[in-house]
Scaffold this motif. Structure first.
Motif, PDB file in Angstrom:
ATOM      1  N   UNK A  13      -3.387  -9.326   4.226  1.00 59.87           N
ATOM      2  CA  UNK A  13      -3.977  -8.296   5.081  1.00 59.87           C
ATOM      3  C   UNK A  13      -4.168  -6.986   4.312  1.00 59.87           C
ATOM      4  N   UNK A  14      -3.187  -6.589   3.513  1.00 64.89           N
ATOM      5  CA  UNK A  14      -3.274  -5.350   2.743  1.00 64.89           C
ATOM      6  C   UNK A  14      -4.444  -5.400   1.768  1.00 64.89           C
ATOM      7  N   UNK A  15      -4.519  -6.467   0.976  1.00 68.42           N
ATOM      8  CA  UNK A  15      -5.570  -6.551  -0.042  1.00 68.42           C
ATOM      9  C   UNK A  15      -6.956  -6.715   0.589  1.00 68.42           C
ATOM     10  N   UNK A  16      -7.042  -7.442   1.675  1.00 64.77           N
ATOM     11  CA  UNK A  16      -8.324  -7.588   2.356  1.00 64.77           C
ATOM     12  C   UNK A  16      -8.771  -6.245   2.938  1.00 64.77           C
ATOM     13  N   UNK A  17      -7.840  -5.514   3.540  1.00 68.09           N
ATOM     14  CA  UNK A  17      -8.174  -4.201   4.090  1.00 68.09           C
ATOM     15  C   UNK A  17      -8.587  -3.225   2.999  1.00 68.09           C
ATOM     16  N   UNK A  18      -8.037  -3.404   1.792  1.00 63.75           N
ATOM     17  CA  UNK A  18      -8.395  -2.530   0.672  1.00 63.75           C
ATOM     18  C   UNK A  18      -9.739  -2.924   0.063  1.00 63.75           C
ATOM     19  N   UNK A  19     -10.281  -4.072   0.453  1.00 63.69           N
ATOM     20  CA  UNK A  19     -11.573  -4.503  -0.049  1.00 63.69           C
ATOM     21  C   UNK A  19     -11.517  -5.495  -1.186  1.00 63.69           C
TER      22      UNK A  19
ATOM     23  N   UNK B 239       0.568   3.469  -6.590  1.00 62.15           N
ATOM     24  CA  UNK B 239      -0.363   3.848  -5.513  1.00 62.15           C
ATOM     25  C   UNK B 239      -1.568   4.607  -6.063  1.00 62.15           C
ATOM     26  N   UNK B 240      -1.320   5.550  -6.969  1.00 59.75           N
ATOM     27  CA  UNK B 240      -2.432   6.314  -7.557  1.00 59.75           C
ATOM     28  C   UNK B 240      -3.395   5.408  -8.313  1.00 59.75           C
ATOM     29  N   UNK B 241      -2.866   4.469  -9.069  1.00 57.92           N
ATOM     30  CA  UNK B 241      -3.721   3.556  -9.841  1.00 57.92           C
ATOM     31  C   UNK B 241      -4.479   2.605  -8.925  1.00 57.92           C
ATOM     32  N   UNK B 242      -3.832   2.169  -7.868  1.00 55.53           N
ATOM     33  CA  UNK B 242      -4.474   1.280  -6.897  1.00 55.53           C
ATOM     34  C   UNK B 242      -5.669   1.992  -6.252  1.00 55.53           C
ATOM     35  N   UNK B 243      -5.434   3.208  -5.780  1.00 56.51           N
ATOM     36  CA  UNK B 243      -6.499   3.980  -5.114  1.00 56.51           C
ATOM     37  C   UNK B 243      -7.629   4.299  -6.091  1.00 56.51           C
TER      38      UNK B 243
END
Length: 188
Positions: free
Chosen positions: A172-178, A127-131
């Motif tokens: 949906x998750x990846x699209x929402x994350x941009x 999660x930290x690396x993703x953000x």
């Protein structure tokens, strides 16, 4: 062990009974009568989906003493109607394989050895690396001022072992994350 009696020979049992063709009870041994299937001794039956491909065949997972003892096709599944391919039918071996790794393993950059991590720590690291990747590579506008609202620091390559619903949620998750680089192995 009980003594064997010639009266128990199948042909004698056949002649003594009404089973003239020898295809019924007269040819069934006591050992066969005493045999029960693995599924009959299960503590519970859990419905699941086969993990191998994107078809999503239904499975019945038979559990005894918190261990999977048998996996069969689910006749209530509208997709597979109780049938499984050879890989799906062998998925009990996947669950109970001696070499199955059940720990989260992490190898730090340039390290030689893997180290075990507890699951919450591993999830926090991801999660930290993703953000951080999203924040570091975020693009609001292009050179001409057109809105982009995307990140080029995150991409997704999904596998064919998840079903349509899981693929939908991942998209949906990846699209929402941009993220805009979203692909699935089943399409490649």
């Amino acid at each position: 062990m009980a003594r064997f009696s010639p009266l128990e020979w199948p042909v004698i049992r056949q002649l003594r009974s009404s089973d003239a063709s020898g295809r019924g009870e007269s040819v069934v041994s006591q050992k066969t009568r005493d045999t029960t299937s693995r599924t009959a001794t299960a503590d519970k039956v859990v419905q699941s989906v086969c993990p191998y491909c994107a078809v999503g065949c239904g499975q019945k997972v038979f559990v005894k003493d918190d261990k999977v003892i048998q996996i069969e096709g689910d006749p209530d599944s509208p997709i597979s109607r109780g049938r499984l391919c050879p890989k799906g039918a062998a998925s009990e071996q996947l669950v109970n394989a001696n070499g199955r790794i059940t720990d989260v393993l992490y190898r730090a950059p340039r390290a030689k050895d893997w180290q075990k991590l507890d699951l919450p720590t591993a999830i926090d690291m991801v999660a930290d690396r993703f953000i951080e990747a999203r924040r570091k590579h975020w693009e609001d506008f292009d050179d001409k001022g057109h809105p982009l609202r995307r990140t080029m620091g995150i991409a997704s390559l999904g596998g064919a072992t998840i079903d349509n619903e899981e693929n939908y949620l991942a998209k949906k998750l990846y699209t929402a994350a941009g993220a805009i680089q979203i692909e699935n192995q089943a399409r490649i």
